[in-house]
Write a protein that holds these residues in place. Sequence first.
Motif, PDB file in Angstrom:
ATOM      1  N   LEU A  86       0.828  -1.197   0.000  1.00  0.00           N
ATOM      2  CA  LEU A  86       0.000   0.000   0.000  1.00  0.00           C
ATOM      3  C   LEU A  86       0.863   1.247   0.000  1.00  0.00           C
ATOM      4  O   LEU A  86       0.539   2.239  -0.602  1.00  0.00           O
ATOM      5  CB  LEU A  86      -0.826   0.042   1.287  1.00  0.00           C
ATOM      6  N   ALA A  87       1.946   1.120   0.710  1.00  0.00           N
ATOM      7  CA  ALA A  87       2.686   2.308   1.076  1.00  0.00           C
ATOM      8  C   ALA A  87       3.344   3.049  -0.061  1.00  0.00           C
ATOM      9  O   ALA A  87       3.638   4.211   0.080  1.00  0.00           O
ATOM     10  CB  ALA A  87       3.732   1.944   2.109  1.00  0.00           C
ATOM     11  N   THR A  88       3.621   2.431  -1.186  1.00  0.00           N
ATOM     12  CA  THR A  88       4.300   3.197  -2.225  1.00  0.00           C
ATOM     13  C   THR A  88       3.527   3.245  -3.526  1.00  0.00           C
ATOM     14  O   THR A  88       3.906   2.602  -4.493  1.00  0.00           O
ATOM     15  CB  THR A  88       5.700   2.609  -2.522  1.00  0.00           C
ATOM     16  N   PRO A  89       2.453   4.047  -3.557  1.00  0.00           N
ATOM     17  CA  PRO A  89       1.762   4.221  -4.828  1.00  0.00           C
ATOM     18  C   PRO A  89       2.586   5.173  -5.682  1.00  0.00           C
ATOM     19  O   PRO A  89       3.041   6.197  -5.203  1.00  0.00           O
ATOM     20  CB  PRO A  89       0.439   4.875  -4.427  1.00  0.00           C
ATOM     21  N   ILE A  90       2.829   4.802  -6.908  1.00  0.00           N
ATOM     22  CA  ILE A  90       3.569   5.686  -7.794  1.00  0.00           C
ATOM     23  C   ILE A  90       2.597   6.131  -8.873  1.00  0.00           C
ATOM     24  O   ILE A  90       2.083   5.319  -9.635  1.00  0.00           O
ATOM     25  CB  ILE A  90       4.794   4.970  -8.397  1.00  0.00           C
ATOM     26  N   LEU A  91       2.316   7.428  -8.882  1.00  0.00           N
ATOM     27  CA  LEU A  91       1.243   7.950  -9.724  1.00  0.00           C
ATOM     28  C   LEU A  91       1.783   8.708 -10.926  1.00  0.00           C
ATOM     29  O   LEU A  91       2.745   9.451 -10.815  1.00  0.00           O
ATOM     30  CB  LEU A  91       0.370   8.893  -8.881  1.00  0.00           C
ATOM     31  N   SER A  92       1.143   8.509 -12.057  1.00  0.00           N
ATOM     32  CA  SER A  92       1.576   9.195 -13.264  1.00  0.00           C
ATOM     33  C   SER A  92       0.770  10.469 -13.427  1.00  0.00           C
ATOM     34  O   SER A  92      -0.452  10.433 -13.550  1.00  0.00           O
ATOM     35  CB  SER A  92       1.365   8.266 -14.458  1.00  0.00           C
ATOM     36  N   LEU A  93       1.457  11.604 -13.399  1.00  0.00           N
ATOM     37  CA  LEU A  93       0.739  12.880 -13.465  1.00  0.00           C
ATOM     38  C   LEU A  93       0.539  13.321 -14.912  1.00  0.00           C
ATOM     39  O   LEU A  93      -0.479  13.852 -15.290  1.00  0.00           O
ATOM     40  CB  LEU A  93       1.513  13.943 -12.692  1.00  0.00           C
TER      41      LEU A  93
END
Lengths: 121, 287
Positions: free
Chosen positions: B169-176
């Motif tokens: 859960l802790a490391t969501p990597i989001l594409s902006l």
Amino acid sequence: MPVPILKQGDVLIVSLQSELADDELERLSSKLSDRVGSDRVTGVVIDVAALDVMDSYATRMFRTMAQVTQLRGATTVMVGIQPDVAVAMVQMGLDLEGAMTALDLEDGLDVLRRDHERSGV
Amino acid sequence: MATTFPTTPLELLDDPEALTAFWQIYDRNFDRIADHLMKVLSNHAEFASLIDALPPDQMLEQRTAGRERLRAAVVDGHWSQYWNYLHDEGVTYARSGLGFSSWFAAVTAFREPFIEAALDELDITSDMFRRVVLASQAFTDTAMATLGSAYLDEKQRVIEEQQDALRELATPILSLRESLLILPLVGVVDSERARQITDDLLHAVTRDRARVVVVDITGVPAVDSMVANHLIQTTDAARMMGATIVVSGISTENAQTLVRIGVDPNRLNTIADLRGAIEWANQLLDT
């Protein structure tokens, strides 16, 4: 087995498929430098995506290659360094010292194009 | 995970004669003791529903099997089989939500009728009576210790499962936008997590062809030298790969701590707030 050097427009592209021995790296460096002159290119892309490991010799070699080709009039970009390789290099304190890098071939060509435009040549 | 069963109370006993006598009294009075046990547990808040759910023929089967298992242990020496079974039962009950302290009620419900049966058969002033009581206590103590260890094992397993889930859960990597990733860090970052974050981030850079990653640490309460070094290492590794990392959300407190511990600000690209970092990233990408 010599490493193939391809030409695309003003750029030479080298795609390493496997780790090279020290002498092979040296030969590649010389060959690239020669081709920069004979083909009159302004950029070189070295793709190392297939390499799992880069030791201190290889790192020094690439740095030297970039400097030599620079003197011959071309900018070198190294592309495709894998995450694990990058982390290992950082942990070993290896540095490419200002040699340009990019994510992949497309990015590398983009970087070279912008660099060429900027330098106004 | 290897579990050593605490058979010490029983091993410490060193009175095989009394242990056999214990078994014989239990065996001779088996139904009486089992009935009492069942009656008490049926009125026990937690055991009642478990007992109700059991069809009578299964209950009889379990009773008989349990009796045979204990006989094999005392008479034939198959103790590890006995404790293994009890451990597994413990895990099952722990999973079903039965509280560990409920087992004390079961032990009491066993002890009472057993002592009565022993009193029927032995003279209370006799040495054998004393020895049989001690043997029965060693047995029930060992049983409780085994169940306890089963409960602990199960809790440990759940904790590890949750830790794994948390890490994911802790490391969501989001594409902006194309070439730009954002990684909002929240919570405590230990060295295992930091290593995981570096790994995930760099692989995302390759996978998503990101040239800039904004790592926001607003949600990280305490940034110590371990976290700072990881950020620096990650920044260096990303640069080597052809990507830039910008760290946003360093609080004044954290900034002061980092300076105090000697972190060179030039080794990181930092900016106070997330918005500034995104603007900076956009400028870099649009050049």
